[in-house]
Design an enzyme around this catalytic site. Structure first.
Site, PDB file in Angstrom:
ATOM      1  N   HIS A  58       3.615   2.147  -0.790  1.00 36.64           N
ATOM      2  CA  HIS A  58       2.692   3.280  -0.730  1.00 36.64           C
ATOM      3  C   HIS A  58       3.276   4.516  -1.406  1.00 36.64           C
ATOM      4  CE1 HIS A  58      -0.723   1.828   1.596  1.00 36.64           C
ATOM      5  NE2 HIS A  58       0.146   1.091   2.291  1.00 36.64           N
ATOM      6  N   ASP A  60       3.390   4.315  -5.135  1.00 35.05           N
ATOM      7  CA  ASP A  60       2.986   4.238  -6.554  1.00 35.05           C
ATOM      8  C   ASP A  60       1.904   5.269  -6.871  1.00 35.05           C
ATOM      9  OD1 ASP A  60       1.064   2.771  -5.082  1.00 35.05           O
ATOM     10  OD2 ASP A  60       0.821   1.229  -6.632  1.00 35.05           O
ATOM     11  N   ASP A 215       0.632  -3.004  -8.726  1.00 34.49           N
ATOM     12  CA  ASP A 215       0.260  -4.421  -8.739  1.00 34.49           C
ATOM     13  C   ASP A 215      -0.039  -4.904 -10.146  1.00 34.49           C
ATOM     14  OD1 ASP A 215       0.355  -3.767  -6.135  1.00 34.49           O
ATOM     15  OD2 ASP A 215      -1.778  -4.044  -5.736  1.00 34.49           O
TER      16      ASP A 215
END
Ligand code: NG1
Ligand code: MG
Length: 519
Positions: A58, A60, A215
């Site tokens: 948490h 990025d 991701d």
């Protein structure tokens, strides 16, 4: 550095030897089913994997660097661009898309106007992820080749093995593979990894999630055998990082909680809310710690400003106004920011919209318009203190983890070295549970069972609130940890055979996106 998405000529270019037999069968089945569905062979397959995040959770979307790695599970799109007997209507192109799991993900056919890919993000529909990759890819193609692009009609059969809602990023795998498929279908001979990643990041936001970029970067850039250090500022960069040989050997285990957390459903109280809280924290710290009137630079974060942007601005302005050099190392800067945050954001109970608006010198309506209009959130109070403390401390842990990886372990018995890496993962889990409130009781239980059975470090991975966990386990403890989970966790759930098989996997860092030409 980046280069082009590789074109694979054999599956051994893509998968590790242990995965080859089962992957070969899967690919053959996919290509056979493509032929029986559409009556001709596929031309190519685009492929993008899921990922597990080693550390950097948490952060990025606050534009701090993270360390994920690709896994074997992936999204495959078998594609042909053969024209139909019934051609698409004038000014449109046709997309026929089916899934090997047809019962769960029904087939669709779309006539899409050349310049308007409609996505209804209010309905939860699997093909939205394809459409978001399609839209992003067409935008990029137009930018490169001009506006009179006539997109090719496509027939697609998809096979995804990344579990949905499981924290391993099935969505980024699907969107990246989709965008790649559209680029190749429309004649791009080479697809630049950075361009593909950037468009996949922006595209995924069209599906209703304010996502960061970890991701998609992991999915596109990863190289077999290494994790990936991804940075977002000043621009997107990714470099492979090798884990040193240690004794006992390091192994990453991924364990499913089977608690499904769907960002699409819970975004307003979980994921999207955290993105808003971090942006509000950046704005608030800027208002109270920087000179009046300071504007944070617009940046690539989902809401345009980030804690990282505040960080940079703060130290630059300090230097200018005091003439005193800012702490040189980023870890020292983060340590200072942790102290500043503790005093500048004292309220444990959180901040109301009215309180924040007053500090930012805007009306509540203006605040809502700026921060919560694009993605709705539900909250009375925003926990700016806890979220900022998590982000700065997690950014620091990533750098400490990297620094440890990059010093060679000193002796033959490297268990102290391994324990140091593990301790950082455990601290991440504590911070996610306490400060960021993104864990859940099941993940907490899985982590403590693992630690008791010999894991060096255990934590949630991905967005959390369920999903997957990652564990740094010495090779000689893998069996003990797995057995402990069976006994103390999985046996208490009603699982199908398939779930039981997939519950725990040893994760080997896999390769990123690729195109495989069939004909
Ligand atoms: P998951 O839910 O595991 O795909 C999400 C975000 C990441 C990152 C992590 C938390 C998306 C597509 N992905 O991952 O960007 O913010 O949570 O570190 O939203
Ligand atoms: Mg996702």
């Amino acid at each position: 550095m980046a280069g082009a998405v590789p074109v694979a000529h054999s599956l051994s270019d893509i998968y590790t030897p242990d995965a080859l037999p089962s992957q070969t069968k899967r690919w053959n089945d996919l290509l056979a089913q493509f032929e029986s569905t559409y009556g001709h062979a596929a031309e190519f397959v685009s492929r993008s994997p899921g990922r597990v995040n080693v550390i950097g959770e948490h952060i990025d979307y606050s534009l701090y660097s993270v360390l994920p790695m690709a896994i074997t599970a992936d999204a495959l799109l078998a594609v042909s661009t053969t024209a139909d007997s019934a051609p698409a209507k004038a000014g449109t192109f046709k997309v026929q898309i089916a899934n090997v799991q047809g019962a769960r993900f029904p087939a669709h056919e779309f006539d899409i106007p050349y310049d308007a890919v409609e996505i209804d993000a209010t309905i939860h529909e699997w093909t939205n992820y394809f459409k978001s990759g399609l839209r992003g890819a067409l935008e990029l193609l137009r930018k490169k080749h001009g506006n009179d692009l006539k997109p090719k009609s496509m027939k697609i059969l998809m096979d995804g093995t990344v579990p949905a809602g499981g924290g391993l990023s099935s969505s980024a795998a699907f969107v990246s593979a989709s965008a790649l498929a559209v680029m190749v279908a429309n004649g791009e001979q080479t697809v630049d990894k950075t361009e593909l990643t950037e468009l996949a990041i922006v595209s995924e936001r069209a599906v209703g999630v304010n996502s960061g970029g970890m991701d998609q970067s992991a999915s596109v850039f990863s190289e077999r055998g290494s994790a990936l250090f991804v940075s977002f500022s000043p621009k997107l960069t990714a470099r492979p990082v090798h884990f040193p040989k240690t004794n006992p050997e390091l192994t990453f285990l991924i364990a499913q909680s089977f608690v499904t957390s769907d960002k699409f459903v819970t975004g307003p109280i979980h994921y999207n809310l955290r993105v808003v809280e971090c942006s509000l924290a950046a704005a608030y710290l800027n208002a109270v710690l920087n000179p009046p009137g300071t504007l944070l630079p617009g940046d690539a974060a989902p809401l345009g400003i980030s804690l990282h942007g505040f960080h940079e601005t703060y130290f630059a302005l300090q230097e200018q106004s005091t003439g005193k050099a800012a702490p040189k190392s980023v870890p020292d800067q983060l340590t200072e920011l942790l102290k500043l945050t503790s005093s500048a954001l004292p309220k444990e109970e959180g901040y109301t919209r009215e309180e924040i608006a007053a500090v930012l010198n805007v009306t509540v309506d203006e605040l809502n318009e700026r921060f919560t209009s694009r993605f709705p959130v539900r909250a009375e109070r925003f926990k700016l203190r806890q979220r900022a403390l998590h982000v700065f401390s997690e950014a620091l842990r990533v750098l400490q983890f990297m620094a440890t990886l990059e010093t060679d372990p000193a002796s033959d018995d490297t268990s102290a070295y391994n324990a140091k890496l593990g301790a950082l993962l455990n601290e991440t889990q504590d911070s996610c549970r306490e400060a960021y409130e993104c864990s859940c009781p099941e993940i907490d239980a899985i982590c403590s069972i693992a630690r008791k059975a010999g894991s060096y470090g255990s934590r949630l991975t991905g967005a959390g609130w369920g999903g997957c966990s990652v564990h740094l386990v010495p090779a000689d403890k893998v069996a003990a940890v797995t057995e402990a989970w069976q006994k103390e966790y999985y046996s208490t759930l009603q699982l199908t055979e398939e779930q039981k098989e997939g519950a725990v996997v040893v994760s080997r860092p896999g390769s990123g996106s690729a195109v495989f030409r069939v004909t």
